[in-house]
Scaffold this active site. Structure first.
Site, PDB file in Angstrom:
ATOM      1  N   GLU A 277       0.827  -1.220   0.000  1.00 11.24           N
ATOM      2  CA  GLU A 277       0.000   0.000   0.000  1.00 11.24           C
ATOM      3  C   GLU A 277       0.855   1.261   0.000  1.00 11.24           C
ATOM      4  O   GLU A 277       0.436   2.294  -0.492  1.00 11.24           O
ATOM      5  CB  GLU A 277      -0.919   0.034   1.228  1.00 11.24           C
ATOM      6  N   HIS A 298       8.303 -26.793  -0.670  1.00  9.83           N
ATOM      7  CA  HIS A 298       7.644 -27.920  -1.328  1.00  9.83           C
ATOM      8  C   HIS A 298       6.523 -27.456  -2.259  1.00  9.83           C
ATOM      9  O   HIS A 298       5.736 -28.264  -2.739  1.00  9.83           O
ATOM     10  CB  HIS A 298       7.124 -28.897  -0.273  1.00  9.83           C
ATOM     11  N   LYS A 413     -14.080   0.143  -4.093  1.00  5.15           N
ATOM     12  CA  LYS A 413     -15.172   0.532  -3.184  1.00  5.15           C
ATOM     13  C   LYS A 413     -16.258   1.270  -3.960  1.00  5.15           C
ATOM     14  O   LYS A 413     -17.442   1.010  -3.775  1.00  5.15           O
ATOM     15  CB  LYS A 413     -14.641   1.435  -2.070  1.00  5.15           C
TER      16      LYS A 413
HETATM   17  O1  PA5 Z   1      -3.842   1.179   5.671  1.00  6.79           O
HETATM   18  C1  PA5 Z   1      -4.985   1.574   5.519  1.00  6.79           C
HETATM   19  O2  PA5 Z   1      -5.260   2.768   5.608  1.00  6.79           O
HETATM   20  C2  PA5 Z   1      -6.122   0.615   5.255  1.00  6.79           C
HETATM   21  O3  PA5 Z   1      -5.696  -0.689   5.138  1.00  6.79           O
HETATM   22  C3  PA5 Z   1      -7.133   0.694   6.376  1.00  6.79           C
HETATM   23  O4  PA5 Z   1      -6.506   0.375   7.584  1.00  6.79           O
HETATM   24  C4  PA5 Z   1      -8.318  -0.244   6.137  1.00  6.79           C
HETATM   25  O5  PA5 Z   1      -8.920   0.060   4.923  1.00  6.79           O
HETATM   26  C5  PA5 Z   1      -9.349  -0.098   7.252  1.00  6.79           C
HETATM   27  O6  PA5 Z   1      -9.764   1.223   7.360  1.00  6.79           O
HETATM   28  P1  PA5 Z   1     -10.541   1.745   8.621  1.00  6.79           P
HETATM   29  O7  PA5 Z   1      -9.648   1.655   9.795  1.00  6.79           O
HETATM   30  O8  PA5 Z   1     -10.893   3.160   8.282  1.00  6.79           O
HETATM   31  O9  PA5 Z   1     -11.760   0.876   8.787  1.00  6.79           O
END
Ligand code: PA5
Length: 423
Positions: A277, A298, A413
């Site tokens: 990310e 394996h 989303k």
């Molecule tokens: O790193 C990030 O920002 C995302 O992976 C969020 O943690 C994830 O989408 C969950 O978001 P939230 O904490 O707003 O529910």
């Protein structure tokens, strides 16, 4: 203390060629003047986290441990992976720890959610719902189902069994928590989800699992001190960051996180989110992937040894296992395994690691980077997490990208909401 070394012949002059850029980005990180500077709260966090809230986490964890058989941790992504990674790394996959900890809110799988709901029937349950935005759909869907079950069970006292970790002021979850009277913990505004394992997001579930969160934070603070320099001869987090960039320029497209400890599998999942990310933007970045050896030798071993030369490995070694076993002798030796009698299983694992390293590096020509941690304690995780935080921030800056946003995550989303009929 963590060690970093390499089984790849990097030229010192190639590494030091990055020093000017590393010094520039180090200053930007420390002075909050780089890309994404609204989200660098994690940098100083080991020194400035809220001690009162920390004490409240310890108190809540004690109460939770006393009042439930099952502790549900409801969250996804950064609001889930870190806690699970630490709990599995420190406590192991099978253990007698009470309460049982179940992660939910990280999937729409109807079978998984239904099975969890069935599993908790009749049991004393506490839920920690975790969401920074307070609107994440996977988490909200699971939480409504859990809340309905818990309301039936606990009636008007249900608020005593729900803890919310969310934004200090805004969001649907914050409003709900205030209205319903849940105890709340804060996700700092300037710390993104994938850096939040060292905030209440990770700390409350980790403390409920009986793990020493003070030691975890001490590990982070120690790492902060060790990496408080831009000097590539001293800062191994930045050195690792530079080695990744050099390997990318040499044509590698993927980095494989390798561990030889089964209970590190979730650490790899946490690392994949942190790296993927942060770095995967505008057509740049290394694909983070993972294997757990010797299990995956394996299955994936063939590709790594002889397949396309697109990857390098980052092997995370553990010096001292949490437990060890001496392999026994057998008077009949029907399985012909007596040659290992008297050896420790950890030593056998180390030999598998050494043999694999030789095979992959010398014969397979797969570059290997090595990270060695002393053990699988909370302290080691804290230190290692901060090492990876600093490394991913630097390595992404070196690609001139913002390490702290994730605009690409929104695309699915949007489509999903349209299909679900959300206004
Ligand atoms: O790193 C990030 O920002 C995302 O992976 C969020 O943690 C994830 O989408 C969950 O978001 P939230 O904490 O707003 O529910």
């Amino acid at each position: 203390m963590l060690k970093f070394s390499s089984e790849h012949a990097f030229l010192q002059e190639d590494i030091m060629g990055y020093q000017p850029a590393v010094s520039k980005y180090h200053d930007q990180l420390m002075n909050k003047t780089g890309l994404g500077n609204d989200f660098v709260g994690w940098v100083e966090w080991p020194n400035c986290y809220d001690k009162e809230e920390f004490a409240r986490i310890l108190k809540a964890a004690k109460e939770i441990r006393e009042k439930c058989e099952v502790f549900l941790v409801c969250g996804i992504g950064g609001s889930y992976l870190g806690a699970r990674a630490v709990i599995e790394m420190v406590n192991g996959v099978y253990n007698d720890a009470k309460p049982e900890i179940i992660f939910i809110g990280n999937t729409f799988s109807s079978t998984y959610v239904a099975q969890v709901l069935k599993h908790i029937e009749g049991k004393e349950v506490v839920c920690n719902v975790i969401s920074k935005s307070g609107t994440t759909t996977e988490t909200s869907v699971a939480f409504r189902l859990i809340k309905q079950y818990m309301t039936k069970k606990y009636g008007e006292k249900v608020h005593e069994y729900i803890y919310a970790t969310t934004d200090a002021h805004k969001g649907t979850l914050k409003s709900m928590a205030d209205k319903e009277g849940y105890e709340t913990f804060v996700i700092p505004d300037d710390i993104g989800g994938r850096f939040s394992v060292i905030t209440p997001v990770g700390l409350l579930p980790i403390a409920v699992a009986g793990i020493d969160i003070q030691s975890l934070m001490d590990g982070c603070a120690e790492a902060y001190k060790d990496f408080d320099t831009a000097d590539l001869n001293k800062n191994i987090a930045y050195r690792y960051a530079v080695c990744r960039r050099i390997l990318e320029h040499q044509g590698k497209v993927a980095e494989m996180f390798v561990s030889y400890e089964t209970q590190m599998a979730m650490v790899a999942e946490w690392w994949k989110q942190l790296f993927g990310e942060s770095e995967g933007k505008n057509g740049t970045g290394l694909l983070p992937c993972s294997v757990n050896f010797s299990t995956d030798l394996h299955s994936m071993g063939q590709f790594i040894q002889e397949g396309r030369k697109c990857l390098f490995e980052t092997v995370v070694k553990v010096e001292k296992p949490t437990l060890d076993i001496t392999f026994p002798s057998d008077s009949e030796n029907l399985d012909n395994m007596n040659y290992l009698a008297g050896k420790s299983l950890h030593w056998i694992n180390q030999m598998a690691c050494l043999g694999t390293l030789q095979a992959h590096v010398e014969t397979g020509h797969v570059p290997n980077l090595e990270i060695t941690v002393p053990d699988m304690s909370a302290h080691s995780f804290g230190y290692m997490a901060y090492f990876f935080f600093r490394a991913i921030a630097m390595t992404t800056y070196l690609n001139e990208q913002n390490p702290f946003n994730q605009p690409g995550v929104e695309v699915y989303k949007k489509n999903m909401f349209k299909l679900l009929g959300k206004e």
